[in-house]
Design an enzyme around this catalytic site. Structure first.
Site, PDB file in Angstrom:
ATOM      1  N   ARG A 161       4.129 -13.288  10.041  1.00 58.85           N
ATOM      2  CA  ARG A 161       4.573 -11.912   9.969  1.00 58.85           C
ATOM      3  C   ARG A 161       5.934 -11.808  10.648  1.00 58.85           C
ATOM      4  NH1 ARG A 161       1.295  -7.436   8.945  1.00 58.85           N
ATOM      5  NH2 ARG A 161       2.222  -5.600   9.880  1.00 58.85           N
TER       6      ARG A 161
ATOM      7  N   GLU B 234       0.867  -1.171   0.000  1.00 61.35           N
ATOM      8  CA  GLU B 234       0.000   0.000   0.000  1.00 61.35           C
ATOM      9  C   GLU B 234       0.907   1.224   0.000  1.00 61.35           C
ATOM     10  OE1 GLU B 234      -3.648   1.720   2.717  1.00 61.35           O
ATOM     11  OE2 GLU B 234      -2.797  -0.230   3.194  1.00 61.35           O
TER      12      GLU B 234
ATOM     13  N   LYS C 150       3.731   0.700   9.402  1.00 62.61           N
ATOM     14  CA  LYS C 150       3.940   1.976   8.723  1.00 62.61           C
ATOM     15  C   LYS C 150       3.334   3.126   9.507  1.00 62.61           C
ATOM     16  CE  LYS C 150       2.474   0.235   4.948  1.00 62.61           C
ATOM     17  NZ  LYS C 150       1.951  -0.080   3.632  1.00 62.61           N
TER      18      LYS C 150
HETATM   19  P1  ATP Z   1       1.825  -2.039   7.970  1.00 62.36           P
HETATM   20  O1  ATP Z   1       1.164  -2.731   9.114  1.00 62.36           O
HETATM   21  O2  ATP Z   1       3.254  -1.762   8.198  1.00 62.36           O
HETATM   22  O3  ATP Z   1       1.089  -0.853   7.482  1.00 62.36           O
HETATM   23  P2  ATP Z   1       0.644  -3.487   5.872  1.00 62.36           P
HETATM   24  O4  ATP Z   1       0.376  -4.934   5.960  1.00 62.36           O
HETATM   25  O5  ATP Z   1      -0.516  -2.592   6.001  1.00 62.36           O
HETATM   26  O6  ATP Z   1       1.815  -3.124   6.853  1.00 62.36           O
HETATM   27  P3  ATP Z   1       1.032  -3.396   3.067  1.00 62.36           P
HETATM   28  O7  ATP Z   1       1.717  -2.365   2.271  1.00 62.36           O
HETATM   29  O8  ATP Z   1      -0.419  -3.568   2.925  1.00 62.36           O
HETATM   30  O9  ATP Z   1       1.400  -3.090   4.570  1.00 62.36           O
HETATM   31  O10 ATP Z   1       1.780  -4.784   2.936  1.00 62.36           O
HETATM   32  C1  ATP Z   1       2.248  -5.330   1.741  1.00 62.36           C
HETATM   33  C2  ATP Z   1       2.509  -6.782   1.989  1.00 62.36           C
HETATM   34  O11 ATP Z   1       3.513  -6.927   2.979  1.00 62.36           O
HETATM   35  C3  ATP Z   1       1.287  -7.539   2.474  1.00 62.36           C
HETATM   36  O12 ATP Z   1       1.142  -8.686   1.691  1.00 62.36           O
HETATM   37  C4  ATP Z   1       1.603  -7.898   3.899  1.00 62.36           C
HETATM   38  O13 ATP Z   1       1.109  -9.180   4.177  1.00 62.36           O
HETATM   39  C5  ATP Z   1       3.115  -7.882   3.935  1.00 62.36           C
HETATM   40  N1  ATP Z   1       3.659  -7.487   5.243  1.00 62.36           N
HETATM   41  C6  ATP Z   1       3.493  -6.322   5.885  1.00 62.36           C
HETATM   42  N2  ATP Z   1       4.119  -6.323   7.074  1.00 62.36           N
HETATM   43  C7  ATP Z   1       4.735  -7.523   7.188  1.00 62.36           C
HETATM   44  C8  ATP Z   1       5.555  -8.146   8.189  1.00 62.36           C
HETATM   45  N3  ATP Z   1       5.875  -7.518   9.322  1.00 62.36           N
HETATM   46  N4  ATP Z   1       6.002  -9.398   7.949  1.00 62.36           N
HETATM   47  C9  ATP Z   1       5.691 -10.028   6.805  1.00 62.36           C
HETATM   48  N5  ATP Z   1       4.934  -9.513   5.834  1.00 62.36           N
HETATM   49  C10 ATP Z   1       4.440  -8.278   6.008  1.00 62.36           C
HETATM   50 MG    MG Z   2      -2.142  -3.038   4.516  1.00 58.30          MG
END
Ligand code: ATP
Ligand code: MG
Length: 564
Positions: free
Chosen positions: A258, A33, A268
């Site tokens: 995760r 995102e 983020k």
């Molecule tokens: P954040 O919680 O940091 O905002 P998010 O999941 O909202 O993270 P996205 O940009 O939607 O961030 O994530 C892109 C991809 O990265 C998704 O497929 C998510 O599953 C993966 N992802 C995000 N954080 C992690 C993590 N800590 N470990 C493994 N995969 C992750």
């Molecule tokens: Mg997300």
């Protein structure tokens, strides 16, 4: 990747063996995102996505998941691309935006209404919550039986901007009694009057992630949609959408653990808080667990890939010690980084029996671990700097560095004996006078006496001055995770207000960036460029700061903080 096998490969192998797909048809996607910079958690996900496709000779799309209009920005899009390239992955021409599918997604929503699979609901946010039921009581949804024509008309008018935010939502008609709350008629569309970074004002209704994502996957021909574990409970909904949207090829979703790392936050939203409140110096502050922060700190792409390979791909969440990441870069730099001398807290040493104006050049090794690294010459003069940590006026037991009347080896050069100690008015040491054993030179004393300590030094006349920043843990608490409620994907706004920003900021480490001004460095470091990495002998690994090239950032210290 170091990993040879994992449960994702097992699933894909099965799909290939059963004839469902050829290996080169395996198609994954990485869907960040664009509302922040990539952190090392995303890095795990993208290595799994790109790495899995590469292993099978398949493809991996890069898709900006920009269905939620809030806080998305092209600055982030560019940074995400740069970071993925830095890690060594590429998507060729398979770069997409989730928002490119808004029209198609909307059409599918209309189809769902026509098929009786979705309806327009007018519960307020609070009513919606209070109607959700619990494990023993099904949800209530008073608008569930709204006639198809009426829902269709309202949905079109939602799209046309006839209603205020929150007035109506489109909901899937699935199962109000489901044990999985995601299946209790989840919201598919809501009204938002926010300009979209690519679509402008074209849309005022936006699909929820759970509806948009499976559709995007299916449109792009994704075979395996890999994501982190918090989406596991959403998998039935993913399947329900794919099934009912009538796609020939049906992607499947599979979840991996995760990544959590000690003493930092991988969210983020929390990282943005640090940036926006000036607590750190931008997304690329060297303390940040972002890829650009790690890069500025001195991490290489290879060390990060190594780290992700070592932690492996598991199905249950765990906490990884930051020390393992540090170990990976330390191990690499130990083999590759050129050695240089830096005196962080200089005190002046005068070698009384060394002629004034004379300069000798001693050979020192550039990297004892790399035979090809060669040697370089360092100048020796009457006035030197040593580190104040290497001197003790009242030495503790077993202190073999410089002390009153003691002898110590100046690394690669003379043995010196400590004489008079000149003090400042405030009783601090102004300078130390020594006598060098000029007979012995840089060899071993002929009389067989043993010199136990060796310290590093610089010629005062030749040394340059630089600032150095010693970085440390961003947060003092090991597990920063149990401070937060679980991230929810179907109700982003709710998540944003339910986590107490202050509680995790209580553990911010005020000593996470300690600046040392006026450190003394070997003259050859005057030419160091951004990206150059060095071991400052007996001190740690350092790199030139990318924003201010007169500053050196400490990447890591010399010693492992935990057992591998
Ligand atoms: P954040 O919680 O940091 O905002 P998010 O999941 O909202 O993270 P996205 O940009 O939607 O961030 O994530 C892109 C991809 O990265 C998704 O497929 C998510 O599953 C993966 N992802 C995000 N954080 C992690 C993590 N800590 N470990 C493994 N995969 C992750
Ligand atoms: Mg997300």
């Amino acid at each position: 990747m170091a990993e040879n096998n994992n449960f994702i490969y097992d699933i894909i192998d099965e799909d290939i063996n059963s004839g469902k797909y050829r290996a080169d048809e395996i198609h994954t996607r990485f869907p960040p995102e664009p509302n922040g910079y990539l952190h090392i958690g995303h890095c795990k996900a993208l290595i799994i996505d790109f790495g899995t496709a590469a292993k099978y000779g398949g493809k991996c799309n890069l898709r900006m998941d920009d269905t939620n209009p809030a806080k998305e920005d092209t600055e982030y899009v560019d940074a995400i691309k740069e970071d993925i390239h830095w890690l060594g992955f590429d998507w060729d021409d398979r770069f997409f935006y989730g928002s490119d599918y808004f029209e198609r997604t909307y059409q599918i929503a209309e189809e769902f209404i026509k098929k009786g699979l979705a309806y327009v609901c007018e519960l307020t946010r609070d009513e919606f919550k209070s109607c959700r039921g619990d494990l023993t009581h099904p949800a209530k949804s008073p608008y569930r039986d709204r006639p198809v024509e009426e829902s269709l008309d309202l949905f079109r008018r939602m799209k046309n901007g006839e209603f205020p935010e929150g007035k109506y939502t489109l909901r899937a008609k699935i199962d109000l009694a489901s044990g999985n709350f995601n299946m209790r008629d989840p919201v598919l569309y809501r009204i938002r009057y926010i300009d979209h970074h690519r679509q402008g004002k074209k849309w005022c209704i936006f699909p929820m992630y759970d509806f948009a994502h499976p559709i995007q996957d299916a449109i792009e021909g994704i075979t395996h949609s890999l994501c982190s574990l918090e989406y596991e409970d959403h998998r039935p909904l993913y399947n329900w959408v794919v099934e009912n949207a009538g796609f020939d090829k049906k992607p499947i979703q599979r979840e991996f653990a995760r990544l959590n790392i000690t003493n930092t936050v991988l969210s983020k939203r929390k990282l943005r808080y640090l940036v926006e409140n000036g607590i750190v110096d931008g997304w690329d502050d060297p303390r940040m667990p972002t890829l650009c922060g790690l890069r500025r700190r001195g991490y290489t792409a290879a060390s990060i890939l190594d780290f992700i390979g070592r932690i492996g791909v598991a199905k249950s969440n765990s906490m990884v010690d930051m020390g393992l990441l540090e170990h990976c870069i330390r191990e690499e730099l130990n083999m590759t980084a050129q050695r240089r001398i830096a005196v962080l807290h200089p005190i002046k040493v005068v070698v009384d029996n060394y002629p004034e104006g004379k300069t000798e050049w001693f050979d020192v090794s550039n990297n004892p671990n790399d035979v090809n690294a060669g040697t370089r010459k360092v100048p020796f003069t009457r006035e030197l700097y040593i580190d104040s940590d290497d001197f003790a006026e009242v030495p503790p037991p077993k202190f073999f560095r410089m002390k009153p009347d003691g002898e110590v080896r100046l690394m690669g050069a003379y043995i010196v004996k400590c004489g008079e100690i000149v003090k400042n008015p405030d009783d601090t040491v102004a300078e130390i006078h020594c006598t060098a054993d000029l007979e012995t030179g840089n060899g071993n004393p002929a009389d067989g006496r043993k010199i136990k300590g060796t310290i590093h030094w610089l010629s005062a006349e030749h040394a340059i001055s630089r600032d150095i920043v010693m970085y440390d843990k961003l947060f003092t608490r090991e597990n920063m995770n149990d401070l937060t409620s679980a991230e929810s994907t179907d109700d982003a706004e709710e998540t944003q207000t339910s986590i107490d920003d202050v509680s995790y900021m209580d553990f911010y480490n005020p000593d996470s960036a300690l600046k040392i001004t006026g450190a003394k460095l070997e003259p050859s470091l005057a030419d160091a460029k951004v990206g150059d990495k060095f071991q400052f002998v007996r001190t740690g690994y350092f790199t030139v700061d990318s924003r201010d090239t007169s500053v050196f950032n400490r990447t890591v210290g010399l010693k492992d903080s935990f057992k591998i």
